[in-house]
Design a protein around this motif. Structure first.
Motif, mmCIF file in Angstrom:
data_model
loop_
_atom_site.group_PDB
_atom_site.id
_atom_site.type_symbol
_atom_site.label_atom_id
_atom_site.label_comp_id
_atom_site.label_asym_id
_atom_site.label_seq_id
_atom_site.Cartn_x
_atom_site.Cartn_y
_atom_site.Cartn_z
ATOM 1 N N GLY A 40 0.818 -1.210 0.000
ATOM 2 C CA GLY A 40 0.000 0.000 0.000
ATOM 3 C C GLY A 40 0.852 1.260 0.000
ATOM 4 O O GLY A 40 0.702 2.137 -0.868
ATOM 5 N N GLU A 62 10.102 3.932 6.379
ATOM 6 C CA GLU A 62 10.102 2.459 6.324
ATOM 7 C C GLU A 62 11.402 1.982 6.978
ATOM 8 O O GLU A 62 12.479 2.368 6.550
ATOM 9 C CB GLU A 62 10.019 1.993 4.861
ATOM 10 C CG GLU A 62 10.405 0.541 4.604
ATOM 11 C CD GLU A 62 9.547 -0.483 5.334
ATOM 12 O OE1 GLU A 62 8.307 -0.413 5.245
ATOM 13 O OE2 GLU A 62 10.126 -1.362 6.026
ATOM 14 N N TYR A 67 12.531 -4.700 1.176
ATOM 15 C CA TYR A 67 11.167 -5.191 1.416
ATOM 16 C C TYR A 67 11.059 -6.600 0.850
ATOM 17 O O TYR A 67 11.248 -6.810 -0.348
ATOM 18 C CB TYR A 67 10.167 -4.256 0.736
ATOM 19 C CG TYR A 67 8.724 -4.714 0.820
ATOM 20 C CD1 TYR A 67 8.012 -4.661 2.022
ATOM 21 C CD2 TYR A 67 8.058 -5.181 -0.310
ATOM 22 C CE1 TYR A 67 6.679 -5.057 2.098
ATOM 23 C CE2 TYR A 67 6.720 -5.573 -0.242
ATOM 24 C CZ TYR A 67 6.048 -5.512 0.964
ATOM 25 O OH TYR A 67 4.728 -5.901 1.033
ATOM 26 N N SER A 131 0.227 2.746 6.085
ATOM 27 C CA SER A 131 0.029 1.418 5.499
ATOM 28 C C SER A 131 0.994 0.456 6.185
ATOM 29 O O SER A 131 1.929 -0.069 5.580
ATOM 30 C CB SER A 131 0.264 1.457 3.989
ATOM 31 O OG SER A 131 -0.181 0.258 3.396
ATOM 32 N N ARG A 188 -4.697 -11.306 6.867
ATOM 33 C CA ARG A 188 -3.930 -11.026 5.652
ATOM 34 C C ARG A 188 -3.943 -12.251 4.731
ATOM 35 O O ARG A 188 -3.620 -13.352 5.176
ATOM 36 C CB ARG A 188 -2.507 -10.683 6.107
ATOM 37 C CG ARG A 188 -1.393 -10.969 5.139
ATOM 38 C CD ARG A 188 -0.051 -10.526 5.703
ATOM 39 N NE ARG A 188 0.055 -9.067 5.660
ATOM 40 C CZ ARG A 188 1.141 -8.387 5.963
ATOM 41 N NH1 ARG A 188 2.240 -9.030 6.352
ATOM 42 N NH2 ARG A 188 1.163 -7.083 5.896
ATOM 43 N N ASP A 316 -3.852 -3.866 4.549
ATOM 44 C CA ASP A 316 -4.286 -4.804 5.581
ATOM 45 C C ASP A 316 -4.818 -4.099 6.824
ATOM 46 O O ASP A 316 -5.719 -4.599 7.486
ATOM 47 C CB ASP A 316 -3.103 -5.694 6.010
ATOM 48 C CG ASP A 316 -2.641 -6.630 4.904
ATOM 49 O OD1 ASP A 316 -3.298 -6.668 3.833
ATOM 50 O OD2 ASP A 316 -1.627 -7.317 5.106
ATOM 51 N N PHE A 328 -2.508 -7.075 -3.759
ATOM 52 C CA PHE A 328 -3.215 -6.519 -4.911
ATOM 53 C C PHE A 328 -4.207 -5.461 -4.432
ATOM 54 O O PHE A 328 -4.276 -4.349 -4.977
ATOM 55 C CB PHE A 328 -3.939 -7.660 -5.653
ATOM 56 C CG PHE A 328 -4.304 -7.378 -7.074
ATOM 57 C CD1 PHE A 328 -5.103 -6.293 -7.412
ATOM 58 C CD2 PHE A 328 -3.869 -8.226 -8.100
ATOM 59 C CE1 PHE A 328 -5.464 -6.055 -8.741
ATOM 60 C CE2 PHE A 328 -4.220 -7.995 -9.431
ATOM 61 C CZ PHE A 328 -5.027 -6.906 -9.742
HETATM 62 C C1 LIG Z 1 2.256 -16.046 3.019
HETATM 63 C C2 LIG Z 1 1.601 -14.886 2.355
HETATM 64 C C3 LIG Z 1 1.278 -14.944 0.997
HETATM 65 C C4 LIG Z 1 0.671 -13.867 0.375
HETATM 66 N N1 LIG Z 1 0.379 -13.964 -0.948
HETATM 67 C C5 LIG Z 1 -0.234 -12.921 -1.569
HETATM 68 C C6 LIG Z 1 -0.520 -12.982 -2.957
HETATM 69 O O1 LIG Z 1 -0.225 -13.965 -3.642
HETATM 70 N N2 LIG Z 1 -1.133 -11.926 -3.526
HETATM 71 C C7 LIG Z 1 -1.468 -10.807 -2.827
HETATM 72 O O2 LIG Z 1 -2.010 -9.871 -3.412
HETATM 73 N N3 LIG Z 1 -1.201 -10.717 -1.510
HETATM 74 C C8 LIG Z 1 -0.594 -11.737 -0.859
HETATM 75 N N4 LIG Z 1 -0.302 -11.649 0.476
HETATM 76 C C9 LIG Z 1 -0.802 -10.483 1.257
HETATM 77 C C10 LIG Z 1 0.084 -9.260 1.136
HETATM 78 O O3 LIG Z 1 1.405 -9.558 1.469
HETATM 79 C C11 LIG Z 1 -0.428 -8.169 2.056
HETATM 80 O O4 LIG Z 1 -1.823 -8.078 1.966
HETATM 81 C C12 LIG Z 1 0.190 -6.833 1.675
HETATM 82 O O5 LIG Z 1 1.570 -6.880 1.866
HETATM 83 C C13 LIG Z 1 -0.442 -5.695 2.468
HETATM 84 O O6 LIG Z 1 0.177 -4.476 2.188
HETATM 85 P P1 LIG Z 1 0.322 -3.378 3.329
HETATM 86 O O7 LIG Z 1 0.863 -2.172 2.665
HETATM 87 O O8 LIG Z 1 -0.962 -3.280 4.069
HETATM 88 O O9 LIG Z 1 1.366 -4.007 4.336
HETATM 89 P P2 LIG Z 1 2.861 -4.523 4.090
HETATM 90 O O10 LIG Z 1 3.087 -4.880 2.694
HETATM 91 O O11 LIG Z 1 3.110 -5.551 5.129
HETATM 92 O O12 LIG Z 1 3.752 -3.258 4.393
HETATM 93 C C14 LIG Z 1 3.819 -2.709 5.671
HETATM 94 C C15 LIG Z 1 5.151 -2.020 5.824
HETATM 95 O O13 LIG Z 1 5.059 -1.100 6.888
HETATM 96 C C16 LIG Z 1 6.249 -1.107 7.617
HETATM 97 N N5 LIG Z 1 5.912 -0.599 8.961
HETATM 98 C C17 LIG Z 1 5.118 -1.165 9.900
HETATM 99 N N6 LIG Z 1 5.062 -0.393 10.999
HETATM 100 C C18 LIG Z 1 5.813 0.703 10.745
HETATM 101 C C19 LIG Z 1 6.145 1.869 11.505
HETATM 102 N N7 LIG Z 1 5.688 2.031 12.734
HETATM 103 N N8 LIG Z 1 6.951 2.779 10.933
HETATM 104 C C20 LIG Z 1 7.430 2.616 9.672
HETATM 105 N N9 LIG Z 1 7.153 1.529 8.932
HETATM 106 C C21 LIG Z 1 6.352 0.577 9.456
HETATM 107 C C22 LIG Z 1 6.707 -2.542 7.566
HETATM 108 O O14 LIG Z 1 8.110 -2.636 7.752
HETATM 109 C C23 LIG Z 1 6.276 -2.960 6.163
HETATM 110 O O15 LIG Z 1 7.322 -2.815 5.229
HETATM 111 C C24 LIG Z 1 0.339 -12.709 1.120
HETATM 112 C C25 LIG Z 1 0.668 -12.639 2.470
HETATM 113 C C26 LIG Z 1 1.281 -13.720 3.090
HETATM 114 C C27 LIG Z 1 1.631 -13.615 4.536
#
Ligand SMILES: Cc1cc2nc3c(=O)[nH]c(=O)nc-3n(C[C@H](O)[C@H](O)[C@H](O)COP(=O)(O)OP(=O)(O)OC[C@H]3O[C@@H](n4cnc5c(N)ncnc54)[C@H](O)[C@@H]3O)c2cc1C
Lengths: 419, 234
Positions: A40, A62, A67, A131, A188, A316, A328
């Motif tokens: 995100g 970050e 990543y 995010s 997730r 998430d 996605f």
């Molecule tokens: C085993 C597995 C398989 C998956 N397969 C798929 C798939 O095939 N297709 C798909 O679409 N999705 C898949 N996902 C889901 C996907 O990984 C997540 O839904 C997605 O990464 C969510 O994005 P996000 O930006 O919410 O969080 P994230 O991608 O987790 O990013 C969060 C980031 O925030 C940072 N952060 C957290 N707290 C702080 C803070 N206080 N200060 C600064 N930085 C911080 C973290 O270091 C991290 O880099 C899978 C997940 C898992 C666990």
């Protein structure tokens, strides 16, 4: 929040980056701060910087320098990827005009509109985008806590946890037992635990064919269940024992010292125990005061929080309606948010929110399946418009093409996120 | 076909099933049309693959499925996605091959006249055993006039809106034109793009994700995307 070794090194190494971060800003430029460089956050930062062509000052916070995508981390467990195949740096974002600050955000002052950093100092914002992904609900699985994550890894944040789980899988004795504690909804990546079971089974079939897998699940059914069960029967007959809620799969405790798992009162000694506990929004969302219960409620039209129109939550951590928590989805939401934030700060055109998602899962070599849907913004929530899912009994050609498609998607989305 | 503007969307939704029903082609006239195909395709007893595959038994055959012929990746992909040759898919393809498979190697501009397509399909059908023997199977050589309303092709889209909408494409289709597993969509002529989107929308092209994505784009949005992609190329 516990730091593991990789993150800890990341944090210390980033002090220098923080000091050298551009603190002096062009007067009057609107400022966007993005916390979390995942699916995100990275997408939002990139699209705002790209779209505004320098008119908006975008800073991404970050902690990690690299990543590791959770997506395809199961394929790493199955031996289809190397760990470095799923690691990505932030160079592309920096080149695209985003200030990347490697640090943790530790506080948000919504009145003063500043974000405090672990390395000291704070960053002012006009719009804040959070995010942060997920954290785990404490006490969700009896006997398990973050201090047990080395003995019983979750591997639900990719990187060192994935490597640890893989090492334990490789070290399993012949005929040993791999246990998984699956999470309750919402969590997730709905098909994630079951794709993982498939990949672990694939690895064991090659390397340790008499080993067994037990899955304790608090849910009576799960995403793509018919497809996974068909695949498990076809490829891994007799290896996987899935215990759903009807059979006590929800009554679970673990003992990380003894390496035992108790399911509905029956205690089993296991060799690997992958505990995936109940989840909640990454801690910073709660610290910012934009959560209600475990997640942060948002407005579907622009992903702004119900609590504060200048704070947005993506991916998430958000509670938005019908979209699954996936990479996605987070990427899709980020583009809607970026368009709205640019509009609010620079007066650029704001277009109607459109969201989509497709999740591919690999069951065995060349046996891929997918599920997807499109969504729109309603006043109440992000609502599903239309969807599709792979069918049981599809031809092997189609399954292979579906897997190849997922490879294309992986390259597409990581480029779309990180440049 | 020509419709008042506000009817455009409705007209589109039905255009693939309505017009020209019960209009059968003339195989004798079709044989004359086939002369245009002859330099690449053989038909009839002893027909072999030449530059293009032979066309015996084409009705009901999965697209790109002769094991011993090397097709473009685009056609193989269309077939793997479930597309089969029937009167309606042949009709769409013959009108503009790239509407069905953007990357086909068949360098043939297409048959603009509905009548020509109709007649050719009637002729081809003679060499397809199944429908010839079983009248109910792919029974008619009815061509459907799915010609897009020229007003649609003429719609001027807003490139800025197109840029926003295109961000939904680049989650899967790599912006730099890479095409491992998922086809490239850069450098696509505007008209082909619009035709392809409508082919997905009307479920003439088989791919569940694309049918879903195109399915909810309206005429204005497809035009906006086309305008954006075209601007990119200049
Ligand atoms: C085993 C597995 C398989 C998956 N397969 C798929 C798939 O095939 N297709 C798909 O679409 N999705 C898949 N996902 C889901 C996907 O990984 C997540 O839904 C997605 O990464 C969510 O994005 P996000 O930006 O919410 O969080 P994230 O991608 O987790 O990013 C969060 C980031 O925030 C940072 N952060 C957290 N707290 C702080 C803070 N206080 N200060 C600064 N930085 C911080 C973290 O270091 C991290 O880099 C899978 C997940 C898992 C666990």
């Amino acid at each position: 929040m516990t730091l593991n070794r990789r993150q800890f090194i990341g944090t210390t190494a980033t002090m220098a980056a923080v000091l050298s971060a551009p603190m002096v800003r062009a007067q009057g430029k609107p400022r966007v701060v993005v916390v979390g460089g995942g699916a995100g956050g990275a997408t939002a930062a990139r699209y705002i910087a790209k779209g505004s062509k320098g008119a908006i000052d975008v800073t991404l916070i970050e902690p990690t320098r690299k990543y590791y995508t959770c997506f395809f981390s199961n394929l790493y467990l199955g031996g289809f990827k190397e760990i470095e195949d799923i690691g990505h740096t932030y160079g592309g974002l920096a080149a695209g005009g985003v200030n990347v600050v490697h640090d943790w955000a530790v506080g948000v002052d919504r009145d003063a509109k500043t974000v405090a950093l672990a390395g000291g100092g704070s960053l002012p914002y006009d719009k804040l985008i959070l995010s942060p992904g997920i954290d785990f609900v404490e006490g969700a699985v009896e006997g398990w806590g973050l201090s047990a994550q080395n003995a019983m890894p979750h591997a639900y944040k990719a990187g060192s946890q994935s490597e640890l789980l893989k090492a334990q899988l490789v070290a399993m004795p012949a005929g040993g037992t791999f246990a998984m504690v699956a999470p309750p909804n919402p969590y997730r990546c709905p098909p994630g635990p079951y794709e993982r079971v498939s990949m672990v089974a694939h690895f064991l079939k090659q390397n340790n064919p008499t080993a067994k897998i037990i899955v304790a699940d608090p849910k009576p059914k799960f995403s793509k269940m018919a497809l996974f069960q068909e695949g498990w029967a076809n490829h891994y007959e007799g290896m996987i024992d899935w215990i759903g809620d009807d059979f006590g799969g929800g009554t679970v405790s673990v003992d990380p010292n003894e390496m035992t798992i108790s399911i509905d009162g029956e205690v089993t000694k296991v060799d690997v125990c992958n505990v995936i506990p109940a989840m909640k929004a990454g801690r910073i969302a709660e610290i910012a005061g934009v959560t209600d219960g475990n997640w942060a409620p948002v407005n579907a039209a622009d992903m702004s929080t119900k609590a504060d129109a200048d704070v947005y939550v993506l991916g998430d951590a958000s509670s938005q309606g019908d979209m699954p928590k996936s990479g996605f989805s987070a990427n899709s939401q980020a583009k809607v948010c970026a368009n709205a934030v640019r509009g609010a700060l620079t007066g650029s055109k704001v277009f109607p929110a459109k969201f989509s998602n497709t999740c591919w899962s690999l069951i065995a070599p060349d046996d891929g399946v997918k599920v997807g849907a499109t969504y729109e913004a309603t006043p109440e929530k992000i609502a599903k418009v239309d969807g599709f899912i792979s069918q049981t009994g599809e031809s092997s050609d189609l399954r292979k093409a579906t897997y190849e498609e997922s490879e294309g998607w992986y390259t597409g989305i990581t480029t779309d996120m990180l440049g | 076909m020509s419709f008042p503007r506000f009817l455009l969307t409705v007209a589109l939704a039905v255009s693939c099933t309505a017009a020209l029903a019960d209009n059968f082609g003339d195989p004798v006239a079709g044989e004359r049309v086939f002369r245009k195909c002859k330099s690449c395709h053989q038909l009839g007893e002893g027909a072999k693959h030449r530059i293009g595959p032979h066309l015996n038994g084409i009705f009901g055959r999965r697209v790109g499925s002769h094991e011993d012929f090397r097709y473009s990746r685009a056609l193989v992909r269309a077939g793997t996605g479930g597309l089969e040759w029937h009167a309606d898919t042949l009709d769409t393809f013959l009108e503009k091959p790239r509407a069905i498979a953007s990357g086909t190697r068949m360098s043939f501009a297409g048959l603009k006249k509905t009548e020509d397509r109709l007649n050719l399909i009637a002729y081809l059908r003679i060499f397809s055993d199944d429908p010839a023997n079983i009248p109910e199977a792919d029974p008619t050589a009815t061509a459907t006039d799915h010609n897009l309303d020229p007003a649609i092709l003429a719609l001027q889209g807003d490139p800025e809106y197109g840029e926003y909408l295109s961000s939904e494409c680049t989650t899967c289709h790599q912006a730099d034109g890479g095409d491992d597993g998922i086809p490239s969509i850069v450098f696509w002529p505007e008209e082909d793009f619009v035709l392809a989107m409508y082919a997905y929308k009307n479920k003439k092209r088989a791919h569940p994700v694309m049918q879903m994505m195109a399915g909810r784009l309206n005429a204005e949005e497809i035009a906006a995307l086309a305008a954006y992609f075209t601007a990119l190329e200049q």
